[in-house]
Design a protein around this motif. Structure first.
Motif, PDB file in Angstrom:
ATOM      1  N   PHE A 105       0.833  -1.207   0.000  1.00 14.56           N
ATOM      2  CA  PHE A 105       0.000   0.000   0.000  1.00 14.56           C
ATOM      3  C   PHE A 105       0.869   1.259   0.000  1.00 14.56           C
ATOM      4  O   PHE A 105       0.513   2.274  -0.624  1.00 14.56           O
ATOM      5  CB  PHE A 105      -0.914   0.002   1.223  1.00 14.56           C
ATOM      6  N   GLN A 110      -3.016  -0.612  -5.386  1.00 13.45           N
ATOM      7  CA  GLN A 110      -4.367  -0.769  -4.867  1.00 13.45           C
ATOM      8  C   GLN A 110      -4.977  -2.084  -5.354  1.00 13.45           C
ATOM      9  O   GLN A 110      -4.492  -2.713  -6.294  1.00 13.45           O
ATOM     10  CB  GLN A 110      -5.261   0.398  -5.316  1.00 13.45           C
ATOM     11  N   GLN A 224      -9.142   0.033   2.510  1.00 18.32           N
ATOM     12  CA  GLN A 224      -7.919   0.796   2.297  1.00 18.32           C
ATOM     13  C   GLN A 224      -7.267   0.411   0.972  1.00 18.32           C
ATOM     14  O   GLN A 224      -6.786   1.272   0.220  1.00 18.32           O
ATOM     15  CB  GLN A 224      -6.938   0.559   3.452  1.00 18.32           C
ATOM     16  N   GLY A 225      -7.265  -0.886   0.673  1.00 23.77           N
ATOM     17  CA  GLY A 225      -6.690  -1.339  -0.591  1.00 23.77           C
ATOM     18  C   GLY A 225      -7.485  -0.888  -1.789  1.00 23.77           C
ATOM     19  O   GLY A 225      -6.925  -0.653  -2.873  1.00 23.77           O
ATOM     20  N   LEU A 226      -8.789  -0.746  -1.654  1.00 25.21           N
ATOM     21  CA  LEU A 226      -9.647  -0.321  -2.764  1.00 25.21           C
ATOM     22  C   LEU A 226      -9.576   1.187  -3.009  1.00 25.21           C
ATOM     23  O   LEU A 226      -9.682   1.648  -4.150  1.00 25.21           O
ATOM     24  CB  LEU A 226     -11.091  -0.728  -2.492  1.00 25.21           C
ATOM     25  N   THR A 227      -9.446   1.951  -1.913  1.00 30.20           N
ATOM     26  CA  THR A 227      -9.477   3.416  -2.034  1.00 30.20           C
ATOM     27  C   THR A 227      -8.088   4.031  -2.148  1.00 30.20           C
ATOM     28  O   THR A 227      -7.955   5.157  -2.645  1.00 30.20           O
ATOM     29  CB  THR A 227     -10.176   4.033  -0.812  1.00 30.20           C
ATOM     30  N   GLY A 228      -7.049   3.325  -1.681  1.00 28.05           N
ATOM     31  CA  GLY A 228      -5.721   3.908  -1.656  1.00 28.05           C
ATOM     32  C   GLY A 228      -5.585   5.007  -0.612  1.00 28.05           C
ATOM     33  O   GLY A 228      -4.682   5.843  -0.687  1.00 28.05           O
ATOM     34  N   ALA A 249     -14.281   4.348  -3.831  1.00 29.13           N
ATOM     35  CA  ALA A 249     -13.937   3.003  -4.313  1.00 29.13           C
ATOM     36  C   ALA A 249     -14.803   2.623  -5.505  1.00 29.13           C
ATOM     37  O   ALA A 249     -15.980   2.989  -5.578  1.00 29.13           O
ATOM     38  CB  ALA A 249     -14.125   1.978  -3.193  1.00 29.13           C
TER      39      ALA A 249
END
Length: 418
Positions: A105, A110, A224-228, A249
């Motif tokens: 991250f 992402q 968090q991974g989807l939105t960065g 997202a």
């Protein structure tokens, strides 16, 4: 510390990390010179008190057995050894050759939705196993998830159970010392929760973690991974406490609903088990296309100030309802009374119809049949002593050589009986 030999077996190669309870080392097992390196975790007791150490030793042994059992899962580091040296405790586990999700991250990478679902399946399968063994991880976050180089799957590390025992022991020692000095145990307390800010739900922060606390942390990690973006960047609803991440997202309606349920503020509205989430992930493929279609990135534009995504043009349908902020509708007094009015009118109409049909006799045959059936079904109360039944048959009349009585004769008999 480099080169130090612990327990006459584990030679320190380098320090991997350090914290309030001790350090984590990469080490080499000299008893298996051809084997892979291992991880040695040091736990320094917060007190050298003899009583404290005795209790700490017993709890540490218990936790080591738990970690040994958990290490049987393919996505949890294998437990190798535990020992005590110079009044310090050590755990030895398999070294996972991979990269933490936190580092991924940090590099700006992402998830897309398929990657997020695959990641969730790995993490939830581990949590399901952990929870069925009566353990709560308490610290699920990107830094504690290692993507193995060998197969790309995610391994869950750094269980918080041993840390929690340290806090509990510190609390017990503090209370015991206070009591020994003649103070009231109610005058002081030490309440510390295991977890990381942003990933830890409120019930865990207050010292009451549940299985759904780990599910919450997993959901936050996926989002968090989807939105960065970091969790604190999304913002939340001031009235409900729900996180407002959806507009950042690109996710289908179905997957969005799953993530929303994973990170509900109210624990009662959250998934209760990892298996429940896995079951809903399996059902995604069976939903209508409108629930599984992932929106195109071109449908969302960033404004010039970078304040957040805005929509290019008005959209309709279920997906738009998830992307647009909810509109608060003002309810009028009539809107509140309308359902009651509809019920009242419908009741009056039905009542009038039934009375009208009964009045013209259309229900008479049904009513008599129902009454007859009820009479047949009534209970047998036996012979009523107040009744006298007199039977006169044709044979009786012939024996008495009497003619068949007329209606007048029967009336006279009834009058005499009365």
């Amino acid at each position: 510390m480099q080169g130090t030999l612990l327990n006459q077996r584990y030679r320190i190669i380098k320090i991997l990390g350090a914290g309030g309870f001790g350090q984590t080392y990469l080490a080499h097992d000299v008893q298996h010179p051809e084997g892979p390196p291992c991880v040695v975790k040091q736990f320094k007791p917060v007190s050298k008190d003899a009583t404290f150490l005795q209790v700490a030793r017993r709890l540490f042994d218990t936790e080591a057995k738990i970690l040994e059992r958990l290490g049987q899962h393919e996505l949890i580091p294998t437990f190798i050894d535990s020992f005590e040296e110079r009044e310090e405790f050590y755990l030895v586990q398999e070294f996972v050759d991979g990269r933490s999700l936190g580092d991924t991250f940090s590099d700006g990478l992402q998830f897309d939705e398929p990657q997020a679902i695959a990641f969730l399946r790995d993490v939830l399968s581990v949590l399901d196993f952990v929870h069925r063994n009566g353990v709560i991880h308490r610290d699920v976050k990107p830094e504690n998830l290692i993507q193995r180089h060998s197969d790309g799957r995610y391994v869950l590390i750094d269980f918080g159970a041993v840390k929690e025992r340290q806090y509990q022991l510190a609390n017990q020692t503090q209370m015991t010392n206070l009591a020994a000095r003649g103070g009231s145990q109610q005058q002081s307390s030490l309440t510390v929760g295991i977890g990381t800010e942003g990933y830890t739900p409120h019930e865990q922060l207050s010292g009451r973690p549940r299985h759904s606390s780990d599910i919450y942390a997993s959901g936050i990690t996926v989002i968090q991974g989807l939105t960065g973006m970091q969790p604190f960047e999304w913002g939340d609803d001031p009235d409900t406490g729900e996180l407002q991440w959806q507009s950042y997202a690109l996710t289908s309606v179905g997957f969005t609903l799953i993530l929303e349920t994973m990170v509900r503020f109210n624990v009662k509205h959250r998934y209760r088990s990892a298996s429940d989430v896995l079951s809903d992930l399996d059902k995604l493929a069976t939903l209508p296309e409108e629930y599984t279609t992932i929106p195109d990135a071109s449908s969302r534009l960033l404004d010039s100030e970078g304040a957040g995504p805005v929509q290019q043009q008005p959209e309709t349908g279920l997906l738009a309802s998830k992307m647009k902020p909810a509109q608060v509708k003002k309810s009028s007094r009539w809107a509140k009374l309308k359902p009651l009015a509809v019920i009242g009118v419908a009741t009056a109409i039905m009542g009038s119809l039934v009375l009208g049909v009964r009045q013209i006799g259309w229900l008479q045959s049904l009513e008599l049949a129902a009454y007859d059936r009820l009479v047949q079904l009534r209970s047998n109360f036996g012979i009523d002593s107040r009744l006298l039944v007199v039977e006169i048959t044709e044979r009786d009349l012939q024996a008495l050589q009497r003619p068949t009585p007329s209606d007048a004769d029967l009336t006279q008999v009834l009058q005499i009986l009365e």
